[in-house]
Enzyme design. Sequence first.
Site, PDB file in Angstrom:
ATOM      1  N   THR A 224      42.859  52.689  50.687  1.00 15.99           N
ATOM      2  CA  THR A 224      41.558  52.966  50.088  1.00 15.99           C
ATOM      3  C   THR A 224      41.439  54.452  49.771  1.00 15.99           C
ATOM      4  O   THR A 224      42.273  55.256  50.170  1.00 15.99           O
ATOM      5  CB  THR A 224      40.411  52.544  51.033  1.00 15.99           C
ATOM      6  OG1 THR A 224      40.544  53.233  52.285  1.00 15.99           O
ATOM      7  CG2 THR A 224      40.455  51.051  51.294  1.00 15.99           C
TER       8      THR A 224
ATOM      9  N   ALA B 128      43.025  45.164  47.568  1.00 14.31           N
ATOM     10  CA  ALA B 128      41.830  44.774  48.313  1.00 14.31           C
ATOM     11  C   ALA B 128      41.425  45.930  49.212  1.00 14.31           C
ATOM     12  O   ALA B 128      42.276  46.589  49.812  1.00 14.31           O
ATOM     13  CB  ALA B 128      42.086  43.521  49.147  1.00 14.31           C
ATOM     14  N   SER B 129      40.138  46.179  49.273  1.00 13.67           N
ATOM     15  CA  SER B 129      39.650  47.208  50.193  1.00 13.67           C
ATOM     16  C   SER B 129      39.788  46.747  51.640  1.00 13.67           C
ATOM     17  O   SER B 129      39.784  47.561  52.560  1.00 13.67           O
ATOM     18  CB  SER B 129      38.185  47.530  49.892  1.00 13.67           C
ATOM     19  OG  SER B 129      37.370  46.378  50.031  1.00 13.67           O
TER      20      SER B 129
ATOM     21  N   PHE C 145      41.950  43.348  53.657  1.00 15.89           N
ATOM     22  CA  PHE C 145      42.718  42.109  53.530  1.00 15.89           C
ATOM     23  C   PHE C 145      42.381  41.070  54.591  1.00 15.89           C
ATOM     24  O   PHE C 145      42.917  39.967  54.557  1.00 15.89           O
ATOM     25  CB  PHE C 145      44.217  42.412  53.562  1.00 15.89           C
ATOM     26  CG  PHE C 145      44.758  42.815  52.219  1.00 15.89           C
ATOM     27  CD1 PHE C 145      45.115  41.866  51.279  1.00 15.89           C
ATOM     28  CD2 PHE C 145      44.874  44.151  51.887  1.00 15.89           C
ATOM     29  CE1 PHE C 145      45.592  42.226  50.036  1.00 15.89           C
ATOM     30  CE2 PHE C 145      45.349  44.537  50.644  1.00 15.89           C
ATOM     31  CZ  PHE C 145      45.704  43.569  49.709  1.00 15.89           C
TER      32      PHE C 145
ATOM     33  N   HIS D 257      34.015  52.746  62.067  1.00 19.63           N
ATOM     34  CA  HIS D 257      35.477  52.731  62.145  1.00 19.63           C
ATOM     35  C   HIS D 257      35.962  53.756  63.163  1.00 19.63           C
ATOM     36  O   HIS D 257      35.211  54.625  63.608  1.00 19.63           O
ATOM     37  CB  HIS D 257      36.104  53.032  60.782  1.00 19.63           C
ATOM     38  CG  HIS D 257      36.092  51.865  59.849  1.00 19.63           C
ATOM     39  ND1 HIS D 257      35.035  51.581  59.023  1.00 19.63           N
ATOM     40  CD2 HIS D 257      37.009  50.889  59.622  1.00 19.63           C
ATOM     41  CE1 HIS D 257      35.295  50.501  58.319  1.00 19.63           C
ATOM     42  NE2 HIS D 257      36.493  50.058  58.666  1.00 19.63           N
TER      43      HIS D 257
ATOM     44  N   LYS E 132      40.074  57.297  60.650  1.00 17.90           N
ATOM     45  CA  LYS E 132      39.870  56.846  59.271  1.00 17.90           C
ATOM     46  C   LYS E 132      39.487  58.026  58.395  1.00 17.90           C
ATOM     47  O   LYS E 132      38.563  58.793  58.713  1.00 17.90           O
ATOM     48  CB  LYS E 132      38.799  55.768  59.205  1.00 17.90           C
ATOM     49  CG  LYS E 132      38.640  55.183  57.799  1.00 17.90           C
ATOM     50  CD  LYS E 132      37.864  53.886  57.795  1.00 17.90           C
ATOM     51  CE  LYS E 132      37.742  53.323  56.384  1.00 17.90           C
ATOM     52  NZ  LYS E 132      39.070  53.041  55.792  1.00 17.90           N
TER      53      LYS E 132
ATOM     54  N   GLY F  45      36.208  51.652  52.186  1.00 17.66           N
ATOM     55  CA  GLY F  45      36.366  50.856  50.976  1.00 17.66           C
ATOM     56  C   GLY F  45      35.668  49.512  51.097  1.00 17.66           C
ATOM     57  O   GLY F  45      35.126  48.981  50.116  1.00 17.66           O
ATOM     58  N   THR F  46      35.673  48.956  52.297  1.00 19.11           N
ATOM     59  CA  THR F  46      35.005  47.680  52.538  1.00 19.11           C
ATOM     60  C   THR F  46      33.502  47.806  52.318  1.00 19.11           C
ATOM     61  O   THR F  46      32.876  46.941  51.696  1.00 19.11           O
ATOM     62  CB  THR F  46      35.291  47.185  53.960  1.00 19.11           C
ATOM     63  OG1 THR F  46      36.703  47.048  54.125  1.00 19.11           O
ATOM     64  CG2 THR F  46      34.616  45.853  54.232  1.00 19.11           C
TER      65      THR F  46
END
Length: 233
Positions: free
Chosen positions: A73, A96-97, A99, A131, A135, A141-142
């Site tokens: 991301t 995908a932000s 998976f 998080h 990070k 990103g999610t």
Amino acid sequence: MKIALFGYGKMGKMIEQTAIQRNHTIVAKIDVDTKEIDFSNIDVAIDFSQPEAAFDNIKKCIENNVPVISGTTGWGKNYGKAVSFCDEHKGAFIYASNFSLGVNIFFELNEYLANMMNTLDQYTVSIEEIHHTQKLDAPSGTAITLAEGILKNTDYKGWRLDKATSDHIPIVAKRIKDVPGTHSINYQSTVDSLEIKHTAHNREGFALGAVVAAEWIMGKTGVFTMKDVLNLG
């Protein structure tokens, strides 16, 4: 499958374990010090590298006819270029932000709920993500994907980090040691609150989803999402 890992941090190591458990072989572990890559021995690549490296990694794979799964991301400004490059070279690509199979179901629930809430002006929506302290990007990103899902189904104009306005969704990003990932959507009114939430207990779900996506993309051409992999709508 013969899998190449672009990025061999915590996620790369977890993907390696999951792939081996599913009877696949890791044929390359590529990091910033890797000078040459033998693409002829790779069936599929999985990229969990750094934001500044992701786009170049994706291009290299597509140029060498290797399907690529990317979960990195923080490089979203180049996503459109990656899609165009993949289409031009008739490659295969999934970004995908997140998976996690559960998170991708959560994405669908989020959009469905946003559509239902759109006519209820008494509610305001907010997003919170938590998080681990390692990070690099904030919001996650999610969380951005969740915000985009709400934007598609409501009259909000955008999102803002840690700041609420009448037409922007606030996203609160927290960093706490050893938290794999928690995302919450909250609808608040003066009389009640409604919340949906996804909590990851470990990284295994992210790794499993990436390997499942790699298995799914074999033999295909085009740009896909986890909606395609999971046959969600």
